[in-house]
Scaffold this motif. Structure first.
Motif, PDB file in Angstrom:
ATOM      1  N   ILE A  45       0.835  -1.197   0.000  1.00 24.03           N
ATOM      2  CA  ILE A  45       0.000   0.000   0.000  1.00 24.03           C
ATOM      3  C   ILE A  45       0.873   1.252   0.000  1.00 24.03           C
ATOM      4  CG2 ILE A  45      -1.744   1.294   1.296  1.00 24.03           C
ATOM      5  CD1 ILE A  45      -2.803  -1.450   2.231  1.00 24.03           C
ATOM      6  N   PHE A  46       2.017   1.195   0.667  1.00 25.31           N
ATOM      7  CA  PHE A  46       2.960   2.311   0.731  1.00 25.31           C
ATOM      8  C   PHE A  46       4.340   1.824   0.282  1.00 25.31           C
ATOM      9  CE2 PHE A  46      -0.178   3.053   4.139  1.00 25.31           C
ATOM     10  CZ  PHE A  46      -0.749   4.217   3.655  1.00 25.31           C
ATOM     11  N   PRO A  47       4.527   1.525  -0.995  1.00 22.64           N
ATOM     12  CA  PRO A  47       5.790   0.939  -1.462  1.00 22.64           C
ATOM     13  C   PRO A  47       6.997   1.858  -1.302  1.00 22.64           C
ATOM     14  CG  PRO A  47       4.399   1.521  -3.320  1.00 22.64           C
ATOM     15  CD  PRO A  47       3.567   1.725  -2.082  1.00 22.64           C
ATOM     16  N   TRP A  48       6.785   3.146  -1.109  1.00 24.15           N
ATOM     17  CA  TRP A  48       7.870   4.111  -0.932  1.00 24.15           C
ATOM     18  C   TRP A  48       8.389   4.140   0.495  1.00 24.15           C
ATOM     19  CZ3 TRP A  48       5.858   6.926   2.862  1.00 24.15           C
ATOM     20  CH2 TRP A  48       4.466   7.016   2.926  1.00 24.15           C
ATOM     21  N   TYR A  49       7.679   3.495   1.440  1.00 27.01           N
ATOM     22  CA  TYR A  49       8.067   3.523   2.845  1.00 27.01           C
ATOM     23  C   TYR A  49       9.160   2.489   3.118  1.00 27.01           C
ATOM     24  CZ  TYR A  49       7.753   3.449   7.922  1.00 27.01           C
ATOM     25  OH  TYR A  49       8.055   3.528   9.245  1.00 27.01           O
ATOM     26  N   GLY A  50      10.192   2.878   3.856  1.00 29.66           N
ATOM     27  CA  GLY A  50      11.257   1.964   4.241  1.00 29.66           C
ATOM     28  C   GLY A  50      12.593   2.396   3.672  1.00 29.66           C
ATOM     29  N   SER A  51      13.556   1.482   3.727  1.00 30.66           N
ATOM     30  CA  SER A  51      14.886   1.790   3.208  1.00 30.66           C
ATOM     31  C   SER A  51      15.438   0.592   2.447  1.00 30.66           C
ATOM     32  CB  SER A  51      15.841   2.181   4.337  1.00 30.66           C
ATOM     33  OG  SER A  51      16.306   1.044   5.021  1.00 30.66           O
ATOM     34  N   PHE A  52      16.442   0.862   1.646  1.00 32.98           N
ATOM     35  CA  PHE A  52      17.119  -0.174   0.878  1.00 32.98           C
ATOM     36  C   PHE A  52      18.394  -0.644   1.578  1.00 32.98           C
ATOM     37  CE2 PHE A  52      14.706   2.181  -2.332  1.00 32.98           C
ATOM     38  CZ  PHE A  52      14.062   1.145  -2.979  1.00 32.98           C
ATOM     39  N   VAL A  53      18.603  -0.215   2.816  1.00 34.08           N
ATOM     40  CA  VAL A  53      19.887  -0.447   3.466  1.00 34.08           C
ATOM     41  C   VAL A  53      20.212  -1.928   3.630  1.00 34.08           C
ATOM     42  CG1 VAL A  53      19.119  -0.303   5.876  1.00 34.08           C
ATOM     43  CG2 VAL A  53      21.418   0.411   5.247  1.00 34.08           C
ATOM     44  N   VAL A  70      27.280   3.980   0.898  1.00 30.37           N
ATOM     45  CA  VAL A  70      25.965   3.704   0.303  1.00 30.37           C
ATOM     46  C   VAL A  70      24.926   3.519   1.407  1.00 30.37           C
ATOM     47  CG1 VAL A  70      24.645   1.997  -1.020  1.00 30.37           C
ATOM     48  CG2 VAL A  70      26.876   2.757  -1.850  1.00 30.37           C
ATOM     49  N   ALA A  71      25.271   2.766   2.435  1.00 34.42           N
ATOM     50  CA  ALA A  71      24.342   2.524   3.543  1.00 34.42           C
ATOM     51  C   ALA A  71      23.984   3.826   4.253  1.00 34.42           C
ATOM     52  CB  ALA A  71      24.945   1.525   4.520  1.00 34.42           C
ATOM     53  N   GLN A  72      24.977   4.662   4.521  1.00 31.84           N
ATOM     54  CA  GLN A  72      24.707   5.939   5.176  1.00 31.84           C
ATOM     55  C   GLN A  72      23.781   6.804   4.327  1.00 31.84           C
ATOM     56  OE1 GLN A  72      28.754   7.209   5.788  1.00 31.84           O
ATOM     57  NE2 GLN A  72      28.727   6.626   7.941  1.00 31.84           N
ATOM     58  N   SER A  73      24.005   6.823   3.036  1.00 31.07           N
ATOM     59  CA  SER A  73      23.168   7.602   2.128  1.00 31.07           C
ATOM     60  C   SER A  73      21.732   7.080   2.124  1.00 31.07           C
ATOM     61  CB  SER A  73      23.756   7.561   0.720  1.00 31.07           C
ATOM     62  OG  SER A  73      22.905   8.185  -0.191  1.00 31.07           O
ATOM     63  N   GLN A  74      21.577   5.767   2.099  1.00 24.09           N
ATOM     64  CA  GLN A  74      20.233   5.192   2.083  1.00 24.09           C
ATOM     65  C   GLN A  74      19.499   5.428   3.398  1.00 24.09           C
ATOM     66  OE1 GLN A  74      21.256   1.226   0.841  1.00 24.09           O
ATOM     67  NE2 GLN A  74      20.899   1.717  -1.300  1.00 24.09           N
ATOM     68  N   LEU A  75      20.223   5.358   4.507  1.00 24.27           N
ATOM     69  CA  LEU A  75      19.604   5.652   5.798  1.00 24.27           C
ATOM     70  C   LEU A  75      19.222   7.123   5.893  1.00 24.27           C
ATOM     71  CD1 LEU A  75      21.915   3.477   8.044  1.00 24.27           C
ATOM     72  CD2 LEU A  75      19.462   3.118   7.657  1.00 24.27           C
ATOM     73  N   THR A  97       4.096  16.693  19.272  1.00 21.45           N
ATOM     74  CA  THR A  97       4.952  17.468  20.159  1.00 21.45           C
ATOM     75  C   THR A  97       6.294  17.713  19.472  1.00 21.45           C
ATOM     76  OG1 THR A  97       5.923  15.530  21.232  1.00 21.45           O
ATOM     77  CG2 THR A  97       3.885  16.403  22.192  1.00 21.45           C
ATOM     78  N   PRO A  98       6.997  18.765  19.850  1.00 24.15           N
ATOM     79  CA  PRO A  98       8.304  19.032  19.236  1.00 24.15           C
ATOM     80  C   PRO A  98       9.303  17.886  19.414  1.00 24.15           C
ATOM     81  CG  PRO A  98       7.535  20.969  20.408  1.00 24.15           C
ATOM     82  CD  PRO A  98       6.578  19.855  20.735  1.00 24.15           C
ATOM     83  N   ASP A  99       9.211  17.154  20.535  1.00 20.55           N
ATOM     84  CA  ASP A  99      10.176  16.076  20.769  1.00 20.55           C
ATOM     85  C   ASP A  99       9.888  14.805  19.985  1.00 20.55           C
ATOM     86  OD1 ASP A  99      12.057  17.335  22.315  1.00 20.55           O
ATOM     87  OD2 ASP A  99      11.059  16.856  24.209  1.00 20.55           O
ATOM     88  N   GLU A 100       8.744  14.719  19.306  1.00 21.32           N
ATOM     89  CA  GLU A 100       8.530  13.551  18.446  1.00 21.32           C
ATOM     90  C   GLU A 100       8.861  13.854  16.986  1.00 21.32           C
ATOM     91  OE1 GLU A 100       4.107  12.647  17.315  1.00 21.32           O
ATOM     92  OE2 GLU A 100       4.102  13.544  19.319  1.00 21.32           O
ATOM     93  N   LEU A 101       9.232  15.100  16.724  1.00 22.33           N
ATOM     94  CA  LEU A 101       9.589  15.502  15.372  1.00 22.33           C
ATOM     95  C   LEU A 101      11.101  15.602  15.228  1.00 22.33           C
ATOM     96  CD1 LEU A 101       6.981  18.365  14.958  1.00 22.33           C
ATOM     97  CD2 LEU A 101       6.850  16.061  14.000  1.00 22.33           C
ATOM     98  N   ILE A 102      11.637  15.030  14.180  1.00 26.76           N
ATOM     99  CA  ILE A 102      13.067  15.089  13.939  1.00 26.76           C
ATOM    100  C   ILE A 102      13.383  16.436  13.294  1.00 26.76           C
ATOM    101  CG2 ILE A 102      15.006  14.053  12.703  1.00 26.76           C
ATOM    102  CD1 ILE A 102      13.325  11.409  12.867  1.00 26.76           C
ATOM    103  N   GLY A 103      14.268  17.182  13.927  1.00 26.24           N
ATOM    104  CA  GLY A 103      14.668  18.473  13.393  1.00 26.24           C
ATOM    105  C   GLY A 103      15.860  18.352  12.462  1.00 26.24           C
ATOM    106  N   SER A 104      16.826  17.526  12.848  1.00 26.59           N
ATOM    107  CA  SER A 104      18.009  17.340  12.009  1.00 26.59           C
ATOM    108  C   SER A 104      18.691  16.023  12.345  1.00 26.59           C
ATOM    109  CB  SER A 104      18.993  18.497  12.198  1.00 26.59           C
ATOM    110  OG  SER A 104      19.507  18.490  13.512  1.00 26.59           O
ATOM    111  N   ILE A 105      19.459  15.553  11.384  1.00 25.95           N
ATOM    112  CA  ILE A 105      20.253  14.337  11.560  1.00 25.95           C
ATOM    113  C   ILE A 105      21.678  14.789  11.854  1.00 25.95           C
ATOM    114  CG2 ILE A 105      21.077  12.221  10.462  1.00 25.95           C
ATOM    115  CD1 ILE A 105      18.631  12.562   8.517  1.00 25.95           C
ATOM    116  N   SER A 106      22.194  14.407  13.003  1.00 24.78           N
ATOM    117  CA  SER A 106      23.548  14.804  13.388  1.00 24.78           C
ATOM    118  C   SER A 106      24.605  13.860  12.829  1.00 24.78           C
ATOM    119  CB  SER A 106      23.682  14.844  14.909  1.00 24.78           C
ATOM    120  OG  SER A 106      22.753  15.727  15.461  1.00 24.78           O
ATOM    121  N   ASN A 107      24.328  12.557  12.915  1.00 22.53           N
ATOM    122  CA  ASN A 107      25.324  11.582  12.493  1.00 22.53           C
ATOM    123  C   ASN A 107      24.677  10.239  12.190  1.00 22.53           C
ATOM    124  OD1 ASN A 107      28.065  10.675  12.078  1.00 22.53           O
ATOM    125  ND2 ASN A 107      27.882   9.577  14.006  1.00 22.53           N
ATOM    126  N   ILE A 108      25.169   9.605  11.148  1.00 18.38           N
ATOM    127  CA  ILE A 108      24.796   8.230  10.831  1.00 18.38           C
ATOM    128  C   ILE A 108      26.093   7.455  10.696  1.00 18.38           C
ATOM    129  CG2 ILE A 108      23.701   6.667   9.189  1.00 18.38           C
ATOM    130  CD1 ILE A 108      21.883   9.004   8.367  1.00 18.38           C
TER     131      ILE A 108
END
Length: 143
Positions: A45-53, A70-75, A97-108
């Motif tokens: 139903i949502f084929p775009w959801y998920g990752s290829f990692v 490649v893995a970092q990029s896919q994540l 709530t603000p704490d359930e929303l991701i503002g930025s990715i610091s590190n993968i």
């Protein structure tokens, strides 16, 4: 405020006879785990959801450095997709709530296990919109 049922190792968590729910940063962490560990296309139903990692890490013949990039990029793409879904939640007037929303990715960080090269350790550090640092870690393997 939205919530999700708490899941640990694929099992719903029951506490004092009730299902436990995730809210705030705990929900953000669970949302990240779900999108990163779900194979893209697994939900028809949502084929775009998920990752290829997992497809890129397990069983490829590329060098370790290329595999990790490649893995970092896919994540990164999967988490950015989650961030877009969270924006759609806000636009639909769902209370969040603000704490359930991701503002930025610091590190993968993706690292191949030195003893068993079929196992990869992943760590993701982010900042919520409430300026709370959150981290989650998981492994991906072909075992």
């Amino acid at each position: 405020m939205s919530y999700d049922l708490r899941v640990i190792s694929g099992d719903l968590v029951i506490q004092n006879g009730d299902f436990r729910v995730c809210v705030d940063s705990e929900k953000a962490i669970q949302d990240v785990l779900k999108i990163c560990l779900t194979n893209a296309g697994a939900n028809p139903i949502f084929p775009w959801y998920g990752s290829f990692v997992s497809r890129s890490l397990v069983g490829n013949n590329l060098g370790t450095n290329i595999t990790m990039q490649v893995a970092q990029s896919q994540l990164q793409s999967a988490i950015e997709n989650l961030m877009s879904l969270q924006k759609a939640q806000i636009k639909s007037s769902q209370p969040v709530t603000p704490d359930e929303l991701i503002g930025s990715i610091s590190n993968i960080s993706v690292n191949r296990n030195k003893i068993d090269p079929r196992v990869f350790a992943v760590s993701v550090t982010m900042i919520t919109k409430g300026f709370k640092p959150i981290t989650t870690a998981f492994t991906i393997s072909s075992i």
